[in-house]
Design an enzyme around this catalytic site. Structure first.
Site, mmCIF file in Angstrom:
data_model
loop_
_atom_site.group_PDB
_atom_site.id
_atom_site.type_symbol
_atom_site.label_atom_id
_atom_site.label_comp_id
_atom_site.label_asym_id
_atom_site.label_seq_id
_atom_site.Cartn_x
_atom_site.Cartn_y
_atom_site.Cartn_z
ATOM 1 N N ASP A 207 57.282 35.388 16.718
ATOM 2 C CA ASP A 207 57.856 36.619 16.230
ATOM 3 C C ASP A 207 56.716 37.643 15.902
ATOM 4 O O ASP A 207 56.878 38.672 15.135
ATOM 5 C CB ASP A 207 58.722 36.396 14.946
ATOM 6 C CG ASP A 207 57.943 35.482 13.935
ATOM 7 O OD1 ASP A 207 56.857 34.794 14.354
ATOM 8 O OD2 ASP A 207 58.309 35.386 12.891
ATOM 9 N N GLU A 293 47.449 25.246 8.330
ATOM 10 C CA GLU A 293 46.325 25.545 8.983
ATOM 11 C C GLU A 293 44.874 24.809 8.464
ATOM 12 O O GLU A 293 44.279 24.078 9.388
ATOM 13 C CB GLU A 293 45.772 27.074 8.881
ATOM 14 C CG GLU A 293 46.806 27.892 9.734
ATOM 15 C CD GLU A 293 48.129 28.499 8.775
ATOM 16 O OE1 GLU A 293 48.388 27.927 7.513
ATOM 17 O OE2 GLU A 293 48.936 29.056 8.961
HETATM 18 N N1 UDP Z 1 60.587 28.063 14.049
HETATM 19 C C1 UDP Z 1 61.110 26.858 14.423
HETATM 20 N N2 UDP Z 1 62.244 26.238 13.855
HETATM 21 C C2 UDP Z 1 62.674 26.845 12.498
HETATM 22 C C3 UDP Z 1 61.941 28.029 11.903
HETATM 23 C C4 UDP Z 1 60.758 28.531 12.738
HETATM 24 O O1 UDP Z 1 60.906 26.400 15.710
HETATM 25 O O2 UDP Z 1 63.570 26.281 11.874
HETATM 26 C C5 UDP Z 1 59.455 28.648 14.608
HETATM 27 C C6 UDP Z 1 59.580 30.113 14.924
HETATM 28 O O3 UDP Z 1 60.378 30.392 16.127
HETATM 29 C C7 UDP Z 1 58.122 30.779 14.997
HETATM 30 C C8 UDP Z 1 57.350 29.485 14.319
HETATM 31 O O4 UDP Z 1 58.225 28.308 14.041
HETATM 32 O O5 UDP Z 1 57.557 30.775 16.282
HETATM 33 C C9 UDP Z 1 57.151 30.032 12.819
HETATM 34 O O6 UDP Z 1 58.294 30.211 12.174
HETATM 35 P P1 UDP Z 1 58.666 31.702 10.968
HETATM 36 O O7 UDP Z 1 58.077 32.737 11.883
HETATM 37 O O8 UDP Z 1 60.093 31.692 10.877
HETATM 38 O O9 UDP Z 1 57.431 31.551 9.822
HETATM 39 P P2 UDP Z 1 56.151 32.279 9.598
HETATM 40 O O10 UDP Z 1 55.847 33.105 10.509
HETATM 41 O O11 UDP Z 1 56.610 33.094 8.328
HETATM 42 O O12 UDP Z 1 55.407 31.246 9.251
HETATM 43 MN MN MN Z 2 56.615 34.224 11.992
#
Ligand code: UDP
Ligand code: MN
Length: 349
Positions: A207, A293
């Site tokens: 995203d 991280e």
């Molecule tokens: N993601 C996943 N399973 C989930 C939620 C998120 O595989 O149940 C993936 C999502 O597609 C993205 C990454 O993990 O590539 C990080 O998730 P998100 O963008 O929701 O979180 P943030 O960027 O806020 O850490």
């Molecule tokens: Mn994200």
């Protein structure tokens, strides 16, 4: 032959020559062979990547001049490879390879996100995309999308157990996301990459928004490279703090600034050989919020001194932690309530 015909003939020959020469430089590898020879000449010593200290002014000037030549040649290779067919590059590229790891999961915006991301990655030379679905099995949607890119990829799946899955009404930041998927990709790399392969590992969530520059910046990282990330941590930008000597000395963040690595997943890349030499480096579900991280990076660098600032000493933003709004699908919900067929019946969105 009339004079006019002669002119047309000469013009056509010239065009053909230009076209052939372009092919020679961009697609058959010989052009890159030549740049490689010049590059290895420029590199022809055993300083092993270390920056020399206490040089005389003349030696310092010579060193800087050679660095400029090397950087110009690297740029030339990047530009030549941009025009090469992806499949060919997998075999012949002179650039260190970028392994981009993307966790992804089924939701209304998934195809839109992956389309946007894939169309960026398709423009990056010598990149191998490792995509891991958070699902019981691999989906056709993702398999077809990957096949259409024509780029080198690996398609995996690893499901997040219900206890670690964010509940529908729960805040998204309550549980870690993408942990088991990233670990599955790391395990695949450890089993499939040659330990002496040149490259980097990068986590590219589905995203975010990526500029092509971020890939140029990470490619030659020797330890852990870091750079700013836009629109994250409640700020316009979070970035590593770099001192006058060009060393990372801390983190310019407001939220949880005392983390050992107060940086978003999109803000770093790890050298591939370094990654391969530390088999215990991975993510964990059971860590404090915001510490994924730090949990991962502590295996690869022990002091900030070893970290390499990129993007003009961390003054440029080439990646943004954009989050996509969940589209309001109220009419879809209404259709379901009224036992009517959904709008996407028989059509993949
Ligand atoms: N993601 C996943 N399973 C989930 C939620 C998120 O595989 O149940 C993936 C999502 O597609 C993205 C990454 O993990 O590539 C990080 O998730 P998100 O963008 O929701 O979180 P943030 O960027 O806020 O850490
Ligand atoms: Mn994200």
């Amino acid at each position: 032959m009339t004079k006019n015909k002669k002119v047309v003939f000469a013009g056509a020959t010239l065009l053909l020559m230009v076209w052939c020469t372009k092919g020679y430089w961009t697609s058959d590898g010989n052009g890159r062979e030549r740049v490689r020879d010049r590059l290895s000449m420029a590199y022809n010593d055993d300083r092993g990547g270390a920056i020399p200290v206490n040089l005389s002014p003349e030696a310092q000037a010579a060193f800087e001049q050679r660095e400029r030549i090397i950087n110009a040649l690297k740029l030339e290779i990047s530009q030549l490879e941009r025009g090469c067919p992806k499949k060919k590059l997998e075999k012949y590229s002179l650039l260190p390879k970028i392994y981009a790891i993307t966790p992804t999961y089924k939701r209304p915006v998934q195809k839109a996100e992956l389309t946007r991301l894939s169309h960026t990655l398709m423009l990056v030379p010598n990149l191998h995309w490792v995509i891991v679905e958070d699902a019981e099995k691999k989906s056709e949607l993702v398999a077809n999308l990957l096949a259409r890119t024509g780029m080198p990829y690996t398609h995996l799946h690893a499901v997040t157990p219900a206890t670690w899955k964010i509940k529908p009404k729960e805040a998204w930041y309550n549980k870690p996301r993408g942990v088991l998927q990233r670990n599955a990709a790391l395990a695949w790399l450890r089993a499939n990459v040659k330990p002496d392969e040149e490259g980097v590992v990068y986590f590219a969530d589905d995203d975010n928004a990526y500029s092509l520059e971020v890939f140029d910046e990470m490619r030659y990282v020797k330890t852990v490279g870091v750079w700013p990330v836009g629109l994250v941590g409640g700020l316009m930008v979070e970035r590593p703090k770099v001192n006058a000597e060009g060393k990372v000395v801390g983190w310019l963040t407001v939220w949880s600034p005392n983390r050992p690595f107060a940086i978003d997943m999109a803000g770093f890349a790890v050298n591939l050989k370094l990654f391969m030499s530390k088999p215990e480096g991975k993510f964990k579900n059971e860590v404090q919020k915001g510490y994924q991280e730090s949990e991962f990076l502590r295996h690869f660098v022990t002091s900030l001194d070893e970290v390499e600032p990129r993007a003009d000493n961390c003054t440029k933003v080439n990646v943004w932690h954009t989050r996509t709004e969940n589209p309001p699908l109220r009419e879809e919900i209404r259709l379901k309530k009224e036992a009517k067929p959904p709008s996407d019946l028989g059509i993949e969105v």
